[in-house]
Design a protein around this motif. Structure first.
Motif, PDB file in Angstrom:
ATOM      1  N   SER A   1      66.031   1.333  25.922  1.00 37.38           N
ATOM      2  CA  SER A   1      66.895   0.796  24.837  1.00 37.38           C
ATOM      3  C   SER A   1      67.484   2.297  24.335  1.00 37.38           C
ATOM      4  O   SER A   1      67.926   2.629  23.272  1.00 37.38           O
ATOM      5  N   SER A   2      67.822   3.395  25.430  1.00 37.40           N
ATOM      6  CA  SER A   2      68.352   4.615  24.774  1.00 37.40           C
ATOM      7  C   SER A   2      69.252   5.018  25.855  1.00 37.40           C
ATOM      8  O   SER A   2      69.326   4.375  26.897  1.00 37.40           O
ATOM      9  N   HIS A   3      70.087   5.993  25.854  1.00 35.90           N
ATOM     10  CA  HIS A   3      71.192   6.505  26.585  1.00 35.90           C
ATOM     11  C   HIS A   3      70.494   7.637  27.517  1.00 35.90           C
ATOM     12  O   HIS A   3      70.257   8.755  26.869  1.00 35.90           O
ATOM     13  N   THR A   4      70.438   7.186  28.584  1.00 35.62           N
ATOM     14  CA  THR A   4      69.622   8.064  29.697  1.00 35.62           C
ATOM     15  C   THR A   4      70.768   8.847  30.442  1.00 35.62           C
ATOM     16  O   THR A   4      70.514   9.787  30.983  1.00 35.62           O
ATOM     17  N   VAL A   5      71.705   8.548  30.225  1.00 36.31           N
ATOM     18  CA  VAL A   5      72.992   9.347  31.030  1.00 36.31           C
ATOM     19  C   VAL A   5      73.248  10.683  30.519  1.00 36.31           C
ATOM     20  O   VAL A   5      72.878  10.800  29.218  1.00 36.31           O
ATOM     21  N   SER A   6      74.081  11.568  31.122  1.00 34.53           N
ATOM     22  CA  SER A   6      74.178  12.847  30.594  1.00 34.53           C
ATOM     23  C   SER A   6      74.877  13.057  29.133  1.00 34.53           C
ATOM     24  O   SER A   6      74.491  13.720  28.501  1.00 34.53           O
ATOM     25  N   GLY A   7      75.664  11.874  28.990  1.00 31.42           N
ATOM     26  CA  GLY A   7      76.249  11.756  27.798  1.00 31.42           C
ATOM     27  C   GLY A   7      75.273  11.660  26.562  1.00 31.42           C
ATOM     28  O   GLY A   7      75.554  12.029  25.303  1.00 31.42           O
ATOM     29  N   GLY A   8      74.143  11.226  26.746  1.00 33.27           N
ATOM     30  CA  GLY A   8      73.027  11.021  25.765  1.00 33.27           C
ATOM     31  C   GLY A   8      72.921  12.567  25.403  1.00 33.27           C
ATOM     32  O   GLY A   8      72.091  12.568  24.161  1.00 33.27           O
TER      33      GLY A   8
END
Ligand code: GDP
Ligand code: IMO
Ligand code: MG
Length: 422
Positions: free
Chosen positions: A234-241
């Motif tokens: 449920s989180s943003h695992t990409v570099s943008g996170g």
């Protein structure tokens, strides 16, 4: 002045912690930016194994500052337990662990809701770690969550806890409510000295010339939006996170290193085009000890999927690659790498993230020769068997990115840095 993001680029457990620990010698700060205790990050140092869930993997270096950023969700009781167990192993957190006061709290109800929703979904379940991650992030979006900083203000905490149960339409008995409040106040006293507004600290440190490493948890294909939804975290695992999860400005991000296993694994449900089953998968699982660091579940095994890897590399804007667990492939007569997806006899232009489509694709493979020589103590590119180099070069060519680090065993020293290929 420099910053680096180290990201898991597939479905998690790529060996991120091993790489963070290896690079850790050169950095001043290690920061987690998303996720929570669903992460299981393993480091083996001189034969001794450490598994971190919420504590950043830089903590084994006594001079390294560690930050748990605002984008994470923290189970306060679990974190205290993790810290206490590390303290018993001689790790000192004083003035070097900083927990952002805006990080969300994972409460007991979140774990219950996580288990309950999995139970209700039955065969359609996600296969979560049961750590309450989905419900905790949902509550943040619904603005009924409690945050780390709330633990410092008893009256406010009481009000927030009350609202939290009202939101969930739960009438907790007075004694259960009192018990939870007291336990939160107590853990708040333990964690209070570690709380800070870490975004400002990170920016100041960067300006002072400190080297900052952002440690990803989970993997790109588990990203809430860009992963194989709904079989994601449920989180943003990409570099943008990183920027949202830490308050670090995007312009200051210098390098992005993508961590991939030499093959692929996945825990939990969801599509997995290159999955293999049967004796070969069992052999790899056994040799790579592919059992979840958090839940102990056997991991599903598959060949390296360069189509998914290309998607991940592009989404994250990777600069270079770290390939881990390469030693696990030793002894296999031949190795496969998926170079394209076929559907209705057509080569697809790239990765597809919809589960229906991903389940329908047929992977097309390159077949490469294996090697028999034990590579687990090799220290240079030059000394690797030619078939091993060929395998790494195939990945490099398909991803159009340089392999900079190769891991050939669990221990810190079992790592090859590729400066120059001869
Ligand atoms: P993370 O979540 O990405 O940090 O990865 P995990 O710690 O969950 O899983 C990776 C596992 O592989 C751990 O048990 C590591 O100790 C182990 N590991 C990491 N690199 C290597 C390697 O090069 N070879 C072998 N055999 N094991 C490795
Ligand atoms: P690290 O950081 C591998 C998977 C779960 C499930 C899905 C959702 O060690 O790589 P969640 O509990 O997050 O709601 O579960 O995500 N998952 C992981 N798989 N490694 C992890 O972390 C994971 N964290 C969550 O198995 O499929
Ligand atoms: Mg893991």
């Amino acid at each position: 002045m420099s910053s680096i993001i180290v990201l898991g680029c597939m479905w998690g457990d790529e060996g991120k912690a091993k790489i963070v620990d290896f690079i850790g010698a050169e950095v001043d700060v290690v920061t987690r930016f998303q996720g929570g205790a669903n992460a299981g990050h393993t480091i083996v140092l001189e034969g001794k194994k450490y598994v971190f869930h919420t504590v950043p993997s830089g903590i084994l270096y006594p001079e390294t500052q560690c930050v748990i950023g605002a984008g994470t969700v923290i189970d306060p009781l679990g974190l205290r337990e993790e810290m206490q167990s590390l303290m018993l192993q001689g790790i000192d957190f004083t003035d070097r662990l900083f927990i952002d006061e805006r990080a969300g709290l994972v409460l007991a109800l979140h774990k219950q809701l996580d288990h309950k929703s999995e139970e209700n979904l039955g065969t359609g379940k996600i296969g979560t770690t049961g750590k309450g991650i989905g419900p905790a992030y949902s509550d943040q979006a619904a603005r009924c969550a409690l945050r780390m900083g709330d633990l410092r203000y008893p009256e406010w905490l009481e009000q927030r806890l009350n609202n939290f149960y009202k939101y969930h339409q739960i009438n907790l008995s007075a004694s259960d409510y009192k018990e939870e409040l007291e336990s939160l106040l107590e853990v708040g006293k333990f964690l209070g000295p570690f709380m800070a507004q870490t975004d400002q600290m990170l920016r100041d440190w960067y300006k002072e010339g400190k080297k900052i490493l952002f440690e990803g948890a989970q993997g790109t294909l588990l990203d809430l939006i860009y992963g194989t939804y709904p079989f994601v975290t449920s989180s943003h695992t990409v570099s943008g996170g990183v920027c949202v999860g830490t308050g670090f400005p995007p312009r200051w991000l210098d390098r992005i290193l993508g961590v991939f296993k030499a093959y692929t694994t996945r825990v939990g449900a969801g599509p997995f085009p290159t999955e293999i089953e049967g004796p070969l998968a069992d052999q790899i699982r056994h040799k790579g000890n592919e059992y979840g660091s958090t839940t102990g579940r056997p991991r599903r095994i598959g060949w390296f999927d360069a189509v998914a890897a290309q998607y991940s590399a592009a989404l994250n804007g990777l600069d270079s690659l770290a390939i881990t667990l390469l030693d696990v492939l030793t002894g296999l007569p031949e190795l496969k790498i998926c170079h394209s997806y076929i559907k209705h006899n057509q080569v697809l232009p790239g990765f597809v993230s919809h589960p229906i489509e991903l389940n329908e694709v047929q992977p097309e493979y390159l077949t490469l020769p294996g090697w028999d020589i034990d590579i687990s103590n090799i220290q240079t590119w030059k000394a690797l068997p030619k078939e091993t180099k060929q395998y790494l070069e195939a990945i490099q060519d398909l991803l159009k990115l340089p392999v900079k680090i190769v891991s050939v065993g669990q221990d810190r020293h079992q790592t090859i840095v590729i400066k120059e290929k001869v």
